[in-house]
Enzyme design. Structure first.
Site, PDB file in Angstrom:
ATOM      1  N   PHE A   1       0.860  -1.182   0.000  1.00 20.85           N
ATOM      2  CA  PHE A   1       0.000   0.000   0.000  1.00 20.85           C
ATOM      3  C   PHE A   1       0.896   1.232   0.000  1.00 20.85           C
ATOM      4  O   PHE A   1       1.627   1.480   0.956  1.00 20.85           O
ATOM      5  CB  PHE A   1      -0.954   0.065   1.202  1.00 20.85           C
ATOM      6  CG  PHE A   1      -1.835   1.284   1.115  1.00 20.85           C
ATOM      7  CD1 PHE A   1      -2.993   1.263   0.350  1.00 20.85           C
ATOM      8  CD2 PHE A   1      -1.475   2.480   1.719  1.00 20.85           C
ATOM      9  CE1 PHE A   1      -3.784   2.405   0.208  1.00 20.85           C
ATOM     10  CE2 PHE A   1      -2.259   3.622   1.582  1.00 20.85           C
ATOM     11  CZ  PHE A   1      -3.410   3.584   0.829  1.00 20.85           C
TER      12      PHE A   1
ATOM     13  N   LYS B   1       2.358  10.959   7.248  1.00 17.82           N
ATOM     14  CA  LYS B   1       1.509  10.695   8.406  1.00 17.82           C
ATOM     15  C   LYS B   1       1.975  11.424   9.671  1.00 17.82           C
ATOM     16  O   LYS B   1       1.688  12.599   9.822  1.00 17.82           O
ATOM     17  CB  LYS B   1       1.377   9.185   8.600  1.00 17.82           C
ATOM     18  CG  LYS B   1       0.583   8.550   7.428  1.00 17.82           C
ATOM     19  CD  LYS B   1      -0.114   7.272   7.764  1.00 17.82           C
ATOM     20  CE  LYS B   1      -1.164   6.928   6.718  1.00 17.82           C
ATOM     21  NZ  LYS B   1      -0.744   6.004   5.685  1.00 17.82           N
TER      22      LYS B   1
ATOM     23  N   ASP C   1       9.354   2.916   2.075  1.00 18.01           N
ATOM     24  CA  ASP C   1       8.140   3.669   2.389  1.00 18.01           C
ATOM     25  C   ASP C   1       7.869   3.500   3.883  1.00 18.01           C
ATOM     26  O   ASP C   1       7.312   2.496   4.321  1.00 18.01           O
ATOM     27  CB  ASP C   1       6.962   3.169   1.553  1.00 18.01           C
ATOM     28  CG  ASP C   1       5.680   3.965   1.838  1.00 18.01           C
ATOM     29  OD1 ASP C   1       5.637   4.670   2.862  1.00 18.01           O
ATOM     30  OD2 ASP C   1       4.720   3.845   1.048  1.00 18.01           O
TER      31      ASP C   1
HETATM   32  C1  LIG Z   1      -0.907   6.049   4.272  1.00 19.59           C
HETATM   33  C2  LIG Z   1       0.199   5.533   3.449  1.00 19.59           C
HETATM   34  C3  LIG Z   1       0.532   6.130   2.219  1.00 19.59           C
HETATM   35  C4  LIG Z   1      -0.270   7.245   1.606  1.00 19.59           C
HETATM   36  O1  LIG Z   1      -0.355   8.364   2.414  1.00 19.59           O
HETATM   37  P1  LIG Z   1      -1.516   9.466   2.151  1.00 19.59           P
HETATM   38  O2  LIG Z   1      -1.135  10.598   3.056  1.00 19.59           O
HETATM   39  O3  LIG Z   1      -2.811   8.828   2.515  1.00 19.59           O
HETATM   40  O4  LIG Z   1      -1.438   9.814   0.707  1.00 19.59           O
HETATM   41  C5  LIG Z   1       1.629   5.636   1.545  1.00 19.59           C
HETATM   42  N1  LIG Z   1       2.346   4.600   2.031  1.00 19.59           N
HETATM   43  C6  LIG Z   1       2.052   4.006   3.196  1.00 19.59           C
HETATM   44  C7  LIG Z   1       2.899   2.881   3.687  1.00 19.59           C
HETATM   45  C8  LIG Z   1       0.954   4.431   3.934  1.00 19.59           C
HETATM   46  O5  LIG Z   1       0.619   3.807   5.063  1.00 19.59           O
END
Ligand SMILES: *Cc1c(COP(=O)(O)O)cnc(C)c1O
Length: 404
Positions: free
Chosen positions: A145, A259, A230
């Site tokens: 994700f 986040k 990520d």
């Molecule tokens: C939440 C998330 C994203 C995307 O972040 P947004 O601020 O919702 O665009 C990307 N990678 C990971 C691992 C995430 O948990």
């Protein structure tokens, strides 16, 4: 169905009436919060065990973060990057130092950080590695994700996230997560990057086998491929370390952050990397009107300072052991799988008992808010300010829910 106590029917109906149904929220309507606790429009209190998908690692309205936001609101909120403002240098330097990298590129949402990472890796591939024009490829993992843009959903393996949003962006190869041989085999002369979550959050807090991340690091170094981690959900204290990669002593070429970087106040994301990588971008090649704005920087500077003390990483590691012990005690009593790293847990409920959604509805009726991920899997990610007693409370309520 939802417990009778858990209803604010009018407010729930109003909230659903005027929005696209791209979410399926629990039927609670929150009006205020502090620390690890939320209060709804009827005055009921809930322990927050989601923390905005880790955007609220420091809890709701952390005093230091709120003070920084208030002070900045009274001085300067936006300049765009056309001008330099007085919060920018401190933010970039302090975040770069936290990451152990030369440079930072600020954006807003996580998806934008991922897009930035992809663009930088491709440009690096053409300009530094010497990949033939238009041939750059990025290896990604099944169950990933990384966000919701058209390019990012192009390499999602979740049909809900991907179906009917094509035509898809080419240039990605998907391999099974945690399988180093498959990843190694997928790398060729056109591979510019490997893009991975060091722990797959949305997939249900899936921790790869020990040795996988160091193995990825090694093969990326050997084959002249960038390792992009990520850490948007796993980073910034969630797992009991600053970065999930730290648990295996791995340093990626690029950190993608988001986040919690915004302290639960404003969206702030960033890419951190060394100058030989991020330096490929020249003026006009990438940007964002709001990226690195004064309010975002003022809040994020305090986030970085909170993390620089190590206190939250320590809390997460120590309290995470209590959470682990509590949850492992429920194995065989309704839980069939438990994965815990710091204050981050993926729980597989016996599907014969109930779905993850049903478990979360029942938990909400008992004053604990969590969110299902897929099927009968739920994720717990409480704010790192949660106390031992509150962890015990959450585990006790979960035990009650599983006991029926
Ligand atoms: C939440 C998330 C994203 C995307 O972040 P947004 O601020 O919702 O665009 C990307 N990678 C990971 C691992 C995430 O948990």
């Amino acid at each position: 169905m939802v417990d009778d106590k858990l209803r604010t029917p009018g407010a729930v109906r109003d909230a659903e009436r005027w929005t696209a149904h791209n979410y399926h929220p629990l039927p609670v309507v929150i009006s205020s919060a502090e620390g690890a606790w939320l209060t709804d429009v009827d005055g009921r209190r809930y322990l927050d065990c989601l923390a905005g998908y880790s955007a609220l690692n420091f809890g709701h309205r952390h005093p230091q973060l709120i003070a920084a936001a208030h002070a900045q609101l009274d001085r300067l909120t936006l300049t765009s990057r056309a001008f330099i403002h007085d919060q920018f240098a401190d933010f970039c330097r302090e975040l770069a130092e936290l990451c152990g990298k030369d440079l930072v590129l600020p954006m807003n949402t996580g998806a934008e950080a991922v897009e930035t990472g992809i663009k930088v890796a491709r440009k690096w591939g053409y300009q530094v590695k010497g990949v033939a024009a238009g041939q750059a490829n990025i290896v990604v993992a099944e169950g990933n994700f990384h966000g919701r843009t058209t390019t990012i959903v192009s390499f999602s393996t979740d049909e809900d996230a991907r179906a009917d949003f094509g035509p898809y962006t080419p240039g990605f190869t998907v391999v099974p997560y945690g399988d180093l041989d498959a990843l190694t085999a997928a790398i060729n002369e056109n591979t510019v990057a490997v893009l991975l979550e060091p722990i797959q959050g949305e997939q249900g807090v899936v921790v790869p086998p020990e040795g996988y991340l160091p193995g990825v690091r090694q093969v990326c170094t050997e084959r002249n491929v960038l390792f992009i981690a990520d850490e948007i959900q796993s980073g910034l204290g969630r797992t009991g370390a600053t970065f999930a990669c730290d648990h295996e002593g791995v340093v990626p070429d690029m950190y993608l952050l988001g986040k919690a970087l915004g302290g639960g106040i404003v969206p702030v994301s960033a890419v951190a990397a060394n100058a030989d990588v991020l330096g490929v971008l020249k003026p006009g090649q990438h940007g964002s009107t709001f990226g690195g704005n004064p309010l975002a920087c003022a809040v994020a500077i305090e986030v970085v300072r909170l993390l620089a003390t190590g206190e939250f990483q320590r809390r997460s590691a120590e309290l995470g052991e209590r959470l682990r012990a509590g949850l492992e005690g429920l194995l065989g009593k309704g839980l069939v799988g438990v994965r815990v790293r710091g204050l981050w847990a993926g729980l597989d409920i016996d599907p014969a008992l109930m779905s993850g959604r049903e478990a979360c509805e029942r938990l909400a009726a008992r004053g604990v808010l969590a969110k299902d991920t897929h099927g009968s899997t739920i994720r717990l990610a409480p704010p790192l300010v949660i106390t031992e007693e509150e962890i015990d409370l959450a585990v006790a309520q979960l035990a009650e829910v599983l006991a029926g």
